[in-house]
Design an enzyme around this catalytic site. Structure first.
Site, PDB file in Angstrom:
ATOM      1  N   ALA A  25       0.807  -1.216   0.000  1.00  0.00           N
ATOM      2  CA  ALA A  25       0.000   0.000   0.000  1.00  0.00           C
ATOM      3  C   ALA A  25       0.843   1.269   0.000  1.00  0.00           C
ATOM      4  O   ALA A  25       0.357   2.334  -0.385  1.00  0.00           O
ATOM      5  CB  ALA A  25      -0.932  -0.003   1.207  1.00  0.00           C
TER       6      ALA A  25
ATOM      7  N   SER B 159       4.534   1.143  -0.902  1.00  0.00           N
ATOM      8  CA  SER B 159       5.696   1.042  -1.781  1.00  0.00           C
ATOM      9  C   SER B 159       5.655  -0.263  -2.549  1.00  0.00           C
ATOM     10  O   SER B 159       4.923  -1.202  -2.211  1.00  0.00           O
ATOM     11  CB  SER B 159       7.001   1.132  -0.970  1.00  0.00           C
TER      12      SER B 159
ATOM     13  N   ARG C 186       8.446  -2.960  -4.999  1.00  0.00           N
ATOM     14  CA  ARG C 186       9.839  -3.218  -5.366  1.00  0.00           C
ATOM     15  C   ARG C 186       9.924  -4.468  -6.202  1.00  0.00           C
ATOM     16  O   ARG C 186       9.001  -5.296  -6.214  1.00  0.00           O
ATOM     17  CB  ARG C 186      10.715  -3.369  -4.126  1.00  0.00           C
TER      18      ARG C 186
ATOM     19  N   ALA D  90      -5.010  -7.218  -1.302  1.00  0.00           N
ATOM     20  CA  ALA D  90      -6.204  -7.948  -1.740  1.00  0.00           C
ATOM     21  C   ALA D  90      -7.361  -6.992  -2.054  1.00  0.00           C
ATOM     22  O   ALA D  90      -7.232  -5.775  -1.964  1.00  0.00           O
ATOM     23  CB  ALA D  90      -6.620  -8.940  -0.661  1.00  0.00           C
TER      24      ALA D  90
ATOM     25  N   ASP E 256      -0.510 -10.730  -0.978  1.00  0.00           N
ATOM     26  CA  ASP E 256       0.786 -10.642  -0.306  1.00  0.00           C
ATOM     27  C   ASP E 256       0.851 -11.479   0.964  1.00  0.00           C
ATOM     28  O   ASP E 256       1.899 -12.045   1.289  1.00  0.00           O
ATOM     29  CB  ASP E 256       1.174  -9.183  -0.029  1.00  0.00           C
TER      30      ASP E 256
ATOM     31  N   GLN F  27       2.652   3.967  10.807  1.00  0.00           N
ATOM     32  CA  GLN F  27       2.980   4.582   9.521  1.00  0.00           C
ATOM     33  C   GLN F  27       2.313   5.951   9.384  1.00  0.00           C
ATOM     34  O   GLN F  27       2.938   6.918   8.923  1.00  0.00           O
ATOM     35  CB  GLN F  27       2.544   3.667   8.368  1.00  0.00           C
TER      36      GLN F  27
END
Length: 489
Positions: free
Chosen positions: A11, A13, A15, A79, A235, A303
């Site tokens: 949500a 970042s 990579r 999701a 994830d 966060q």
């Protein structure tokens, strides 16, 4: 050079991580990292899906520049959020973000037509107001009718790379539209949201191949020769694959990131009325298993606090400041909807503490301590439920994901749960994604071998329970806070 590449998008970042396996060890390297965030427009929250696709392309270009000529690729994201396509494959709408408030009252409206008990018996999926079922119920009906395909976010990214439409099963299960008995789309639920089964693609299992990347992408952007492997696109499902299991002790996992997911891996779903009351879910996992777990708000709270503070403090420093602050002084119910998407997380925490008659945290350390103490206590409550529902006492808890690096929270969790905590690896999602690719490529024999390889390469840190002074009083205070806030609401 040939490599396996995990495209891992969260949500905040994303990579690209490349790896190979040699002599039972994984060689892991990050190729490219990019930011991701929701954007607000016309009163709604959206994802910029075209930006995400182009960042994936940039990452693959970086891979080619670093000498990777050929690779396999697997994609995982969060999701529930979906993309509508017309017959030509063009997007019909911007992609709503799950924290958008359009579904705030939707579960109650939907369950006037079909009860919570019936939906849970069919799907085994816990009620979260952002589930795809509720999002689709809230969506404009004419646009839904015009949709030729409904794909979740990682399915769409696979489609853009391969030209093939599919619904990967671990993520599809989170839609709350699949029947656990038939392991297919439930006709009653489709009718409820006015959709047809042919608007969804075929369900794919992790490990299946989608074939090569589109040739025009390779030539236009100078990309490696890529073979697309279906991985657990949710994830959390990939993170559970990446849990470094060793030995035969009974275990649970805590995938600790933006969300904290606490649960066990089961061969059969557990969609009883007691599991419904405790709000446990039965998401599909690797090899036909079920992830019987509970969603907990997770690192989202810290966060957001860090973002509001201007990100002057790193997460490690926030944990250090918390360790200097008084323990269990101020506590908040992490899973309350008020913390899902508040205008100010700091003010929401302060208001909650004030409403429940507790000291109001003021400093960054006090705010962080409030969050970490509250999360550990939330894990304690969830583990009590899990032990009761699952019927097998848990001997060791594996904490994986970014939160596994928070030593304070890991030790608090071990102390409260009074069991051993094994922390790490922090890269479990990418590792699980990569492991499925390596199994598909016959580089690893099976899931057990993959987990042993992960454990050998990234040995977890053990936290053993220590005696907690005043533990009974802390637990009593915690439950009094919940009671106080429930009465006031």
């Amino acid at each position: 050079m040939f490599m396996h590449i995990a495209i891992d998008i969260g949500a905040s970042s994303g990579r690209l991580v490349a790896a190979n396996v040699d002599a039972g060890q994984l060689d892991l390297q990050e190729i490219y990292r990019f930011k991701n965030e929701m954007t607000e427009r016309n009163g709604h929250l959206y994802w910029d899906i075209d930006y995400l696709f182009m960042e994936v392309i940039k990452g693959l270009q970086k891979a080619k520049q670093q000498g990777i000529d050929a690779c396999t690729i697997g994609i995982d994201t969060w999701a529930v959020d979906y993309v509508l396509l017309d017959e030509s494959g063009a997007r019909l709408q911007d992609v709503f973000a799950y924290r958008d408030d359009r579904t705030e009252q939707v579960p109650d409206r939907l369950h006037q037509q079909l009860s919570r008990e019936v939906v849970y018996t069919k799907t085994g999926i816990q009620e979260q107001r952002f589930n795809t079922l509720y999002q689709l119920f809230a969506h404009e009906s004419d646009e839904l009718f015009r949709a030729s395909s409904i794909l979740l976010v990682p399915d769409y990214l696979y489609y853009r790379l391969s030209g093939q439409r599919m619904n990967e099963c671990t993520n599809a299960s989170t839609m709350q539209l699949l029947n656990v008995a038939s392991r297919d789309f439930d006709e009653d639920l489709l009718e409820l949201v006015q959709l047809r089964k042919d608007q969804f693609a075929s369900l794919k299992e992790p490990g299946e191949s989608l074939g090569p990347i589109l040739p025009e992408l390779i030539s236009t952007f100078n990309l490696p020769d890529c073979q697309l492997i279906v991985v657990p696109t949710h994830d959390t499902a990939s993170a559970v694959v990446g849990v470094p299991i060793q030995g035969d002790r009974s275990w649970a996992y805590l995938s600790s990131g933006t969300w904290s997911l606490l649960g066990v891996e089961r061969e059969q779903p557990l969609n009883t009325m007691e599991a419904l009351q405790c709000n446990y879910t039965n998401e599909w996992g690797m090899n036909g298993t079920y992830r019987f777990l509970k969603n907990i708000m997770g690192m989202w709270m810290i966060q957001e606090v860090r973002r509001e503070l201007g990100e002057a403090h790193g997460f490690g420093e926030m944990a250090k400041l918390a360790s200097y602050s008084p323990a269990f002084r101020s506590l908040v119910p992490c899973n309350h909807d008020r913390f899902l998407s508040p205008k100010s997380m700091i003010m929401e925490i302060k208001n909650c503490c004030q409403e429940s008659g507790q000291p109001v945290p003021g400093t960054p350390g006090e705010l962080a301590r409030c969050i970490f103490d509250s999360l550990a206590l939330t894990y304690y409550d969830a583990m009590l439920e899990l032990n009761r529902l699952h019927g097998q006492p848990i001997e060791v808890l594996h904490i994986v994901g970014g939160g596994s690096q928070n030593a304070l929270l890991c030790q608090l969790t071990a102390d409260l749960l009074e069991i051993e905590v094994q922390a790490g690896p922090s890269e479990s999602t990418a590792l699980g994604n990569l492991a499925v690719q390596m199994i598909a490529a016959s580089r690893l024999s099976d899931l057990g071998a993959a987990r042993r390889c992960i454990a050998q390469t990234f040995p977890p840190t053990a936290y053993f329970p220590q005696q907690m002074e005043g533990r009974d009083q802390i637990l009593l205070h915690w439950h009094q806070i919940h009671l106080s806030l429930s009465i006031k609401s």
